[in-house]
Design an enzyme around this catalytic site. Structure first.
Site, short mmCIF file in Angstrom:
data_model
loop_
_atom_site.label_atom_id
_atom_site.label_comp_id
_atom_site.label_asym_id
_atom_site.label_seq_id
_atom_site.Cartn_x
_atom_site.Cartn_y
_atom_site.Cartn_z
N GLY A 8 0.95 -1.27 0.04
CA GLY A 8 -0.01 0.14 0.07
C GLY A 8 0.80 1.37 0.05
O GLY A 8 0.68 2.29 0.57
N ASP A 60 -2.82 -7.37 -5.12
CA ASP A 60 -3.68 -7.53 -3.98
C ASP A 60 -3.02 -8.15 -2.75
O ASP A 60 -2.97 -9.31 -2.91
CB ASP A 60 -4.92 -7.96 -4.53
CG ASP A 60 -6.03 -8.14 -3.26
OD1 ASP A 60 -5.68 -7.73 -2.02
OD2 ASP A 60 -7.07 -8.49 -3.63
N VAL A 61 -2.84 -7.48 -1.63
CA VAL A 61 -2.08 -8.31 -0.52
C VAL A 61 -3.00 -9.53 -0.10
O VAL A 61 -2.47 -10.55 0.60
CB VAL A 61 -1.73 -7.52 0.49
CG1 VAL A 61 -0.57 -6.43 0.18
CG2 VAL A 61 -2.98 -6.79 1.40
N TYR A 154 -12.41 -3.85 11.51
CA TYR A 154 -11.34 -3.46 11.44
C TYR A 154 -10.50 -3.50 12.59
O TYR A 154 -9.34 -4.05 12.84
CB TYR A 154 -11.46 -1.81 11.10
CG TYR A 154 -10.13 -1.06 10.99
CD1 TYR A 154 -9.48 -1.09 9.56
CD2 TYR A 154 -9.75 -0.04 12.11
CE1 TYR A 154 -8.39 -0.20 9.51
CE2 TYR A 154 -8.80 0.77 11.55
CZ TYR A 154 -8.05 0.49 10.49
OH TYR A 154 -6.87 1.46 10.19
N LYS A 158 -7.01 -5.57 12.91
CA LYS A 158 -5.77 -5.01 13.58
C LYS A 158 -5.42 -5.52 14.84
O LYS A 158 -4.31 -5.81 15.06
CB LYS A 158 -5.99 -3.53 13.69
CG LYS A 158 -6.11 -2.96 12.46
CD LYS A 158 -5.21 -2.76 11.25
CE LYS A 158 -5.26 -1.80 10.24
NZ LYS A 158 -4.13 -1.84 9.18
N ILE A 187 -4.75 10.01 11.26
CA ILE A 187 -3.99 10.58 10.33
C ILE A 187 -4.31 11.19 9.17
O ILE A 187 -5.20 10.31 8.63
CB ILE A 187 -2.71 9.63 10.09
CG1 ILE A 187 -2.20 8.69 11.25
CG2 ILE A 187 -1.59 10.00 9.30
CD1 ILE A 187 -1.57 9.59 12.26
N1 NAP Z 1 -5.15 7.33 8.31
C1 NAP Z 1 -5.41 6.93 9.53
O1 NAP Z 1 -5.80 7.71 10.17
C2 NAP Z 1 -5.03 5.65 9.84
C3 NAP Z 1 -5.08 5.39 11.47
C4 NAP Z 1 -4.53 4.03 11.72
C5 NAP Z 1 -4.03 3.13 10.91
N2 NAP Z 1 -4.19 3.28 9.62
C6 NAP Z 1 -3.60 2.34 8.93
O2 NAP Z 1 -2.39 2.76 8.05
C7 NAP Z 1 -2.64 2.15 6.68
C8 NAP Z 1 -2.56 3.20 5.48
O3 NAP Z 1 -3.65 3.91 5.62
P1 NAP Z 1 -3.71 5.27 4.90
O4 NAP Z 1 -4.67 5.83 5.65
O5 NAP Z 1 -2.55 5.68 4.31
O6 NAP Z 1 -4.81 4.72 3.79
P2 NAP Z 1 -5.01 5.25 2.30
O7 NAP Z 1 -4.77 6.74 2.02
O8 NAP Z 1 -6.62 4.72 2.10
O9 NAP Z 1 -4.24 4.38 1.49
C9 NAP Z 1 -4.36 2.93 1.33
C10 NAP Z 1 -2.95 2.34 0.49
O10 NAP Z 1 -3.26 0.93 0.51
C11 NAP Z 1 -3.27 0.38 -0.74
N3 NAP Z 1 -4.23 -0.77 -0.76
C12 NAP Z 1 -5.44 -0.92 -0.25
N4 NAP Z 1 -5.94 -2.27 -0.29
C13 NAP Z 1 -4.84 -2.92 -0.82
C14 NAP Z 1 -4.67 -4.33 -1.12
N5 NAP Z 1 -5.45 -5.16 -0.86
N6 NAP Z 1 -3.43 -4.52 -1.91
C15 NAP Z 1 -2.43 -3.84 -1.88
N7 NAP Z 1 -2.60 -2.31 -1.47
C16 NAP Z 1 -3.79 -1.93 -1.00
C17 NAP Z 1 -3.78 1.32 -1.61
O11 NAP Z 1 -3.62 1.26 -2.86
P3 NAP Z 1 -4.07 1.86 -4.21
O12 NAP Z 1 -3.69 3.25 -4.18
O13 NAP Z 1 -3.78 1.11 -5.52
O14 NAP Z 1 -5.52 1.86 -3.78
C18 NAP Z 1 -3.02 2.49 -0.73
O15 NAP Z 1 -1.75 2.76 -1.34
C19 NAP Z 1 -3.62 1.18 6.82
O16 NAP Z 1 -3.27 -0.21 7.34
C20 NAP Z 1 -4.57 1.70 7.70
O17 NAP Z 1 -5.60 0.72 8.17
C21 NAP Z 1 -4.50 4.57 9.14
#
Ligand code: NAP
Length: 243
Positions: A8, A60-61, A154, A158, A187
């Site tokens: 991702g 796709d992971v 979720y 996690k 975030i």
């Molecule tokens: N943002 C927050 O507040 C927050 C808080 C706690 C934890 N997290 C965790 O941090 C991580 C990143 O979150 P984010 O906010 O950066 O999310 P995001 O902006 O929605 O980006 C998600 C990323 O994951 C990729 N992805 C989604 N499903 C996938 C799959 N099945 N196989 C491969 N790649 C996949 C997407 O690829 P594409 O671009 O190709 O779609 C994108 O690069 C996640 O695990 C999320 O649960 C986020």
């Protein structure tokens, strides 16, 4: 060629991690993405701008066969390459109250976070053990530590990765492989783009959402040689919401 793989890596926190690792380390950055080629290419350009090399790996992971095929072909084409750092960052949300949660929303979220961790990490684990060095960093969430209403799927996904992090860390510590998890709060990324920031920020002692770069700084440290005695840890990065 020593490599760091970020799943991702095309957008949000993953993209920031790719850029930070590019700036802070000498790794060749493997940027995984699922569908957004344009964003992945932008990240690759920023990796290059930060003085590193990198390449895109589309899979796709959550799809075990696809992960094996793509990574297998990559490893075959690059027999000398050693992946030392794995950042299991790919994740999705499908929020809703549990009483209305469909089987699909349950399964998709578990499949991406939990099975994604298995599919990618299991491909590399024997190589890491033979190499006697490695850094595995799993992106979890405050939801996986304290549980969040509206996110039972979720939180379960996690939380399972939290437990897997602690277990695997103990299995592989002797071989200089650390396994840690990073648990962000709110975030600023696409994932939180639709949230009511003004309202939710009231829950955050720091009175703001975090930046993807702040999470990336922590991941970069855990991926470095300096962090060799930290393992099995779940590190919260949430502006004081919960620890
Ligand atoms: N943002 C927050 O507040 C927050 C808080 C706690 C934890 N997290 C965790 O941090 C991580 C990143 O979150 P984010 O906010 O950066 O999310 P995001 O902006 O929605 O980006 C998600 C990323 O994951 C990729 N992805 C989604 N499903 C996938 C799959 N099945 N196989 C491969 N790649 C996949 C997407 O690829 P594409 O671009 O190709 O779609 C994108 O690069 C996640 O695990 C999320 O649960 C986020």
């Amino acid at each position: 060629m020593k490599c760091a793989l970020v799943t991702g890596g095309s957008r949000g926190i993953g993209s920031a991690i790719c850029q930070k690792l590019a700036a802070d380390s000498s790794y060749h950055i493997l940027i995984n993405y699922q569908s957004n080629l344009e964003a992945a290419e932008e990240t690759l350009q920023k990796v290059i701008d930060n003085g590193a090399t990198g390449e895109l790996l589309k899979f796709d992971v959550g799809n075990a066969d696809e992960v094996k095929t793509v990574l297998g072909q990559w490893q075959e084409a690059n027999p000398e390459a050693i992946v030392e750092v794995i950042v299991n960052n790919a994740g999705i949300t499908r929020d809703g109250l549990f009483m209305w949660m469909s089987q699909e929303d349950w399964s998709q979220v578990i499949n991406t976070s939990l099975n994604g961790f298995y599919n990618v990490t299991s491909f590399f684990i024997q190589k890491l053990l033979r190499n006697k060095y490695g850094r595995i960093i799993n992106m979890v969430s405050v939801s996986g530590v304290k549980g969040t209403p509206g996110q039972t799927n979720y939180s379960a996904a996690k939380g399972a990765v939290v437990a897997a992090t602690k277990a695997l860390a103990q299995e592989v510590a002797k071989r200089n492989i650390t396994v840690n998890a990073v648990a962000p709060g709110f975030i600023k990324t696409d994932m939180t783009g639709d949230l009511d920031e003004k309202e939710l920020v009231k829950m955050v002692p720091a009175n703001r959402f975090g930046e993807a770069e702040e999470v990336a700084d922590l991941v970069s440290f855990l991926a470095s040689k300096k962090a060799g005695y930290i393992t099995g840890e779940i590190i919260n990065i949430n502006g004081g919401i919960y620890s």
